[in-house]
Design a protein around this motif. Structure first.
Motif, PDB file in Angstrom:
ATOM      1  N   ALA A  99     -11.836   6.208   8.051  1.00 37.39           N
ATOM      2  CA  ALA A  99     -10.409   6.299   7.752  1.00 37.39           C
ATOM      3  C   ALA A  99      -9.774   7.237   8.762  1.00 37.39           C
ATOM      4  O   ALA A  99     -10.446   8.096   9.329  1.00 37.39           O
ATOM      5  CB  ALA A  99     -10.197   6.832   6.336  1.00 37.39           C
ATOM      6  N   GLY A 100      -8.475   7.054   8.977  1.00 39.21           N
ATOM      7  CA  GLY A 100      -7.686   7.968   9.811  1.00 39.21           C
ATOM      8  C   GLY A 100      -6.442   8.267   8.997  1.00 39.21           C
ATOM      9  O   GLY A 100      -5.647   7.373   8.756  1.00 39.21           O
ATOM     10  N   ILE A 101      -6.317   9.491   8.518  1.00 38.55           N
ATOM     11  CA  ILE A 101      -5.266   9.773   7.535  1.00 38.55           C
ATOM     12  C   ILE A 101      -4.289  10.815   8.059  1.00 38.55           C
ATOM     13  O   ILE A 101      -4.689  11.855   8.589  1.00 38.55           O
ATOM     14  CB  ILE A 101      -5.871  10.257   6.198  1.00 38.55           C
ATOM     15  N   ILE A 102      -3.008  10.534   7.890  1.00 40.79           N
ATOM     16  CA  ILE A 102      -1.958  11.448   8.325  1.00 40.79           C
ATOM     17  C   ILE A 102      -1.211  11.940   7.091  1.00 40.79           C
ATOM     18  O   ILE A 102      -0.728  11.119   6.300  1.00 40.79           O
ATOM     19  CB  ILE A 102      -1.000  10.746   9.311  1.00 40.79           C
ATOM     20  N   PRO A 103      -1.143  13.256   6.874  1.00 43.12           N
ATOM     21  CA  PRO A 103      -0.454  13.758   5.684  1.00 43.12           C
ATOM     22  C   PRO A 103       0.989  13.251   5.651  1.00 43.12           C
ATOM     23  O   PRO A 103       1.695  13.362   6.667  1.00 43.12           O
ATOM     24  CB  PRO A 103      -0.490  15.287   5.845  1.00 43.12           C
ATOM     25  N   PRO A 104       1.428  12.668   4.530  1.00 48.02           N
ATOM     26  CA  PRO A 104       2.792  12.122   4.484  1.00 48.02           C
ATOM     27  C   PRO A 104       3.827  13.242   4.625  1.00 48.02           C
ATOM     28  O   PRO A 104       3.762  14.232   3.912  1.00 48.02           O
ATOM     29  CB  PRO A 104       2.874  11.488   3.092  1.00 48.02           C
ATOM     30  N   SER A 105       4.744  13.057   5.558  1.00 51.59           N
ATOM     31  CA  SER A 105       5.818  14.029   5.786  1.00 51.59           C
ATOM     32  C   SER A 105       6.909  13.272   6.517  1.00 51.59           C
ATOM     33  O   SER A 105       6.751  12.081   6.810  1.00 51.59           O
ATOM     34  CB  SER A 105       5.294  15.201   6.627  1.00 51.59           C
ATOM     35  N   VAL A 143       0.867  -1.172   0.000  1.00 47.50           N
ATOM     36  CA  VAL A 143       0.000   0.000   0.000  1.00 47.50           C
ATOM     37  C   VAL A 143       0.909   1.229   0.000  1.00 47.50           C
ATOM     38  O   VAL A 143       1.965   1.224   0.631  1.00 47.50           O
ATOM     39  CB  VAL A 143      -0.996  -0.038   1.185  1.00 47.50           C
ATOM     40  N   LYS A 144       0.503   2.229  -0.786  1.00 51.29           N
ATOM     41  CA  LYS A 144       1.353   3.414  -0.960  1.00 51.29           C
ATOM     42  C   LYS A 144       0.542   4.681  -0.711  1.00 51.29           C
ATOM     43  O   LYS A 144      -0.692   4.672  -0.793  1.00 51.29           O
ATOM     44  CB  LYS A 144       1.909   3.435  -2.381  1.00 51.29           C
ATOM     45  N   PRO A 145       1.238   5.791  -0.433  1.00 48.72           N
ATOM     46  CA  PRO A 145       0.524   7.049  -0.203  1.00 48.72           C
ATOM     47  C   PRO A 145      -0.431   7.360  -1.361  1.00 48.72           C
ATOM     48  O   PRO A 145      -0.064   7.198  -2.534  1.00 48.72           O
ATOM     49  CB  PRO A 145       1.649   8.088  -0.121  1.00 48.72           C
ATOM     50  N   PRO A 176       6.927   6.905  -1.984  1.00 47.65           N
ATOM     51  CA  PRO A 176       6.664   7.896  -3.033  1.00 47.65           C
ATOM     52  C   PRO A 176       5.352   8.623  -2.744  1.00 47.65           C
ATOM     53  O   PRO A 176       4.315   7.989  -2.606  1.00 47.65           O
ATOM     54  CB  PRO A 176       6.513   7.020  -4.291  1.00 47.65           C
ATOM     55  N   VAL A 177       5.410   9.942  -2.598  1.00 53.04           N
ATOM     56  CA  VAL A 177       4.198  10.702  -2.284  1.00 53.04           C
ATOM     57  C   VAL A 177       3.779  11.493  -3.530  1.00 53.04           C
ATOM     58  O   VAL A 177       4.534  12.330  -4.010  1.00 53.04           O
ATOM     59  CB  VAL A 177       4.434  11.681  -1.107  1.00 53.04           C
TER      60      VAL A 177
END
Ligand code: SF4
Lengths: 411, 165
Positions: A222-228, A112-114, A236-237
Motif C-alpha cells: 500500500a502507499g498511503i497519504i494522510p488525508p488533508s 472508495v473512501k478514506p 469524509p475523513v
C-alpha cells in the motif's frame, strides 16, 4: 501504543488493535475486478469455490477498461461474458467501455473512501492510498473469495515513511518525486510494506493519486497519504485516521522538493532513474499522455500549457488517453484537450490505452516511447525490442514539442 | 528426491509465463506446457513433481497474473526458495497452496543437484549438509493442508484463523 496508518485502517476493519506482522481476516469495503481477470474470478468463485452469487452486490465493482473497446474476438468474448455475469448478479457498480481507468473512476464515483479497505484485481490498486484508504492488488483467488465472502486476509505491513519538505521548483511535479523515491528505495525496496508520504498536505488529489499509484513500483502493499487539504475538503475523513506521533516505522527517508529536477525512468526498470537533463540526446517515436498515474485534468492542463499554440514535432505520434470520461469532457469544455489536438495529438477512448501493450498504440521493435505511465518493463507496451521511458506530463509535452526527451524547464 | 532448478534475481511473471500464453489466449488445460517456455525451454519438459526452484531476490515481480504461480503448481513444483518474492506473486502462490520459503540458498545449492525437501521439519537434505527453511505460520500450513485457500474456504466456510460467522 501509537499506530501507523496501515495499522489504524486494518485495525479498524478487524475491530481490534493490530500491529505490523499480525495476520488478520477483515471485512472488505469494495473489491474490484477488471476486464482481463474478471472471467477467471468468476470461474474461481462459481466453479472452484462453488458459490453462485456474490456476497454483497454493493461491495463489488467491475470495469471494462484495460482493453476497451475490445481489440480481438477473444477479448470481445471475454467482455460479453463479464456483461452477462453483471446482469445475472444485478451488480450496481459496473463501468463499461469509455468510462475510464478503474482506479480513477473508483475515486470519482466515491466507491472508495478514506479509512476503507479496497481490493482490486490490478496491481495499481495501491492508488486508493491517495485518499487515505488502504488499496491493494490481488489475484483471482483472493478477489473471488472477497466477492463470495465479503472478507480477505491481510498481514499487517511494516511501514516506510517518506518525509517530504520544500516546494517544487519550475516544472517538477509529483511524478518527479515518485521517480526520485523509486531511485531511493528501488523496485523491491518496499516489498510487502506500506509506504506513507508525510509533508504533502499542499498536494492536489491528482498529485496524490500519482504518488500512491507509483508505490506499486516499489513493491509496496500500500502507499498511503494522510488525508488533508483537497482530500479532507472533498471526502469524509474518520476522526481516528491521522498520523500518530511515535508510531513505529521501519525506515524514514527524507526528500527535499526544492532541489528536485525533472526525472525519467530509463528502459527497462522503473527504478533505473536519472535526471532528464542528464540523459543523452534521445529521440522518440511516440509520446503517450495518460494512465492511472498521469491521465487526469491537471496533467492535460500541464501538457496544454506547454504545447498550446505550438506543434508536435514532425515524426512524433502523440497519443492522449484521458483517464476517465469525466476527464475527457472536463478538458474538452475548458479547451485544453482541443489545444493538444490542434498541436497534433490524437485522442483515444478513456481507459488504459497503450499502457498495457495490447491495443491503441502498440510499439514496434526499435521504437522509443516516452510515457506518463508507471512501468517500463521490457515488452510492456508491445515489442520486447521497444524502449519505454517514464516521466511526468510536463516532460512528455516538452518531448512532444522537440521530438527528443527534453527537460521541461528548458522550454 | 527432488531436482534443484536455480534461477537468478528478479525473475518476472513474463519469464514464468509470457502474456501471450495466458490461459485466456490458449487454454487452461495447456498451462503446464508454458512455465519458462522462452526463458528456459527445457524446464517444462524435464520438471518432475516435487522439484525445487531456488532463485535470487524479488522472484515473481511484474504483473498480478495468478496463472504464473498456477503454471508452476500445475507441473508440481514442490517449493520455491528465494530471499524475497514480489508481493502479489507471494500472495497468489499462498492462495494456490504452492510452498514458498524466504531464504537465500542460491550459493548453497547447485542447479541440477538432487536433494530431499522435508516439509515435516522444514529441511533440505543434501549430501553436503542440511539447510533449514523458515517455519511458515500456522495460517499458511492450514492452507497447505487443504491444498489451496479456495478449498480451505470451501471446506470450512471461513479463512484460517477466522471466527466462524
Ligand atoms: S492505466 Fe496502465 S497501470 Fe493503470 S490500471 Fe491501466 S494498465 Fe494498469
Amino acid at each position: 501504543m501509537p499506530h501507523t496508518l496501515a495499522e489504524l485502517i486494518i485495525g479498524h476493519a478487524a475491530g481490534r488493535e493490530v500491529q505490523a506482522g499480525d495476520l488478520v481476516v477483515v471485512k472488505v469495503d469494495r473489491a474490484m475486478g477488471v476486464d482481463s481477470l474478471t472471467p477467471s474470478i468468476i470461474d474461481v468463485m462459481q466453479k472452484e469455490l462453488g458459490v453462485e452469487r456474490v456476497h454483497d452486490t454493493d461491495r463489488v465493482a467491475v470495469f471494462v477498461d484495460h482493453v476497451a473497446p475490445a481489440s480481438s474476438v477473444a477479448t470481445a468474448d471475454n467482455q460479453a461474458r463479464i456483461r452477462k455475469f453483471v446482469a445475472e448478479q444485478e451488480l450496481c457498480h459496473f463501468f463499461d467501455v469509455g468510462r475510464g481507468v478503474c482506479h480513477q473512476v473508483m475515486v470519482e464515483e466515491g466507491l472508495v473512501k478514506p479509512g476503507q479497505i479496497a481490493l482490486g484485481s490490478d496491481s495499481h490498486s495501491n492508488s486508493y492510498g491517495a485518499i487515505g484508504a488502504l488499496g491493494t492488488g490481488m489475484g483471482s483467488s483472493d478477489i473471488a473469495l472477497a466477492w463470495a465472502s465479503g472478507h480477505t486476509w491481510l498481514r499487517v505491513p511494516e511501514t516506510i515513511v517518506i518525509e517530504v519538505s520544500g516546494q517544487f521548483q519550475g516544472r517538477a511535479s509529483a511524478k518527479d518525486l515518485a521517480l526520485a523515491v523509486e531511485k531511493l528505495l528501488g523496485a523491491d525496496g518496499a516489498a510487502y510494506r506500506s509506504v506513507e508520504y508525510h509533508g504533502v498536505d499542499s498536494f492536489s488529489l491528482a498529485s496524490r493519486q500519482c504518488l500512491a499509484c507509483m508505490s506499486t513500483e516499489l513493491g509496496a502493499k500500500a502507499g498511503i497519504i494522510p488525508p488533508s487539504g483537497e482530500v479532507a475538503a472533498r471526502f469524509p475523513v474518520p476522526g481516528w485516521l491521522r498520523v500518530e506521533p511515535g508510531a513505529r516505522y521501519e525506515r524514514v527517508e527524507r526528500v527535499d522538493l526544492s532541489g528536485l529536477p525533472p526525472k525519467v525512468a530509463m528502459p527497462h526498470e522503473p527504478d533505473n532513474v536519472t535526471d532528464v537533463a542528464l540523459l543523452d540526446r534521445t529521440p522518440v517515436d511516440v509520446v503517450f499522455l495518460g494512465t492511472c498515474t498521469n491521465g487526469r485534468v491537471e496533467d492535460i492542463h500541464i501538457a496544454a500549457s506547454i504545447l498550446g499554440g505550438k506543434k508536435v514535432a514532425a515524426g512524433v505520434r502523440m497519443i492522449v488517453v484521458p483517464a476517465s470520461s469525466e476527464v475527457l469532457t472536463d478538458t474538452m469544455k475548458d479547451g485544453s484537450l482541443l489545444a493538444l489536438m490542434e498541436a497534433g495529438a490524437t485522442v483515444g477512448t478513456p481507459g488504459c490505452g497503450p499502457c498495457i501493450g495490447r491495443h491503441m498504440g502498440v510499439l514496434a521493435a526499435g521504437e522509443v516511447c516516452l510515457s506518463t505511465g508507471n512501468r517500463n518493463f521490457r515488452g510492456r507496451m508491445g515489442s520486447p525490442e521497444a524502449f519505454i521511458y517514464v516521466a511526468s506530463p510536463a516532460t512528455a509535452a516538452a518531448t512532444a514539442l522537440t521530438g527528443i526527451i527534453t527537460d521541461p524547464n528548458t522550454i | 528426491m527432488a531436482r534443484v532448478w536455480v534461477f537468478g534475481e528478479n525473475v518476472d511473471t513474463d519469464q514464468i509465463v509470457p502474456g501471450r500464453y495466458a490461459p485466456y489466449m490458449t487454454s487452461e488445460a495447456e498451462l503446464g506446457k508454458y512455465p519458462f517456455i522462452e526463458h528456459r525451454p527445457e524446464f517444462a519438459k524435464q520438471v518432475k513433481p516435487g522439484d525445487i526452484i531456488v532463485a535470487g531476490k524479488n522472484f515473481g515481480c511484474g504483473s498480478s497474473r495468478e496463472y504464473a504461480p498456477k503454471a508452476l503448481k500445475v507441473v508440481g513444483v514442490g517449493a520455491i526458495i528465494a530471499p524475497s518474492f514480489a508481493r502479489i506473486f507471494f500472495r497468489n502462490a499462498l492462495s494456490l497452496g504452492l510452498p514458498l520459503f524466504q531464504a537465500d540458498l542460491t550459493s548453497a545449492l547447485q542447479d541440477g543437484e538432487i536433494v530431499e525437501l522435508r516439509l515435516d521439519d522444514y529441511q533440505i537434505v543434501t549430501p553436503h549438509g542440511a539447510y533449514s527453511l523458515p517455519k511458515p505460520p500456522d495460517f499458511v500450513r492450514e492452507i497447505w493442508a487443504e491444498g489451496n485457500l479456495v478449498q480451505y474456504y470451501r471446506r470450512h466456510g471461513r479463512f484460517p484463523g477466522q471466527e466462524r460467522a
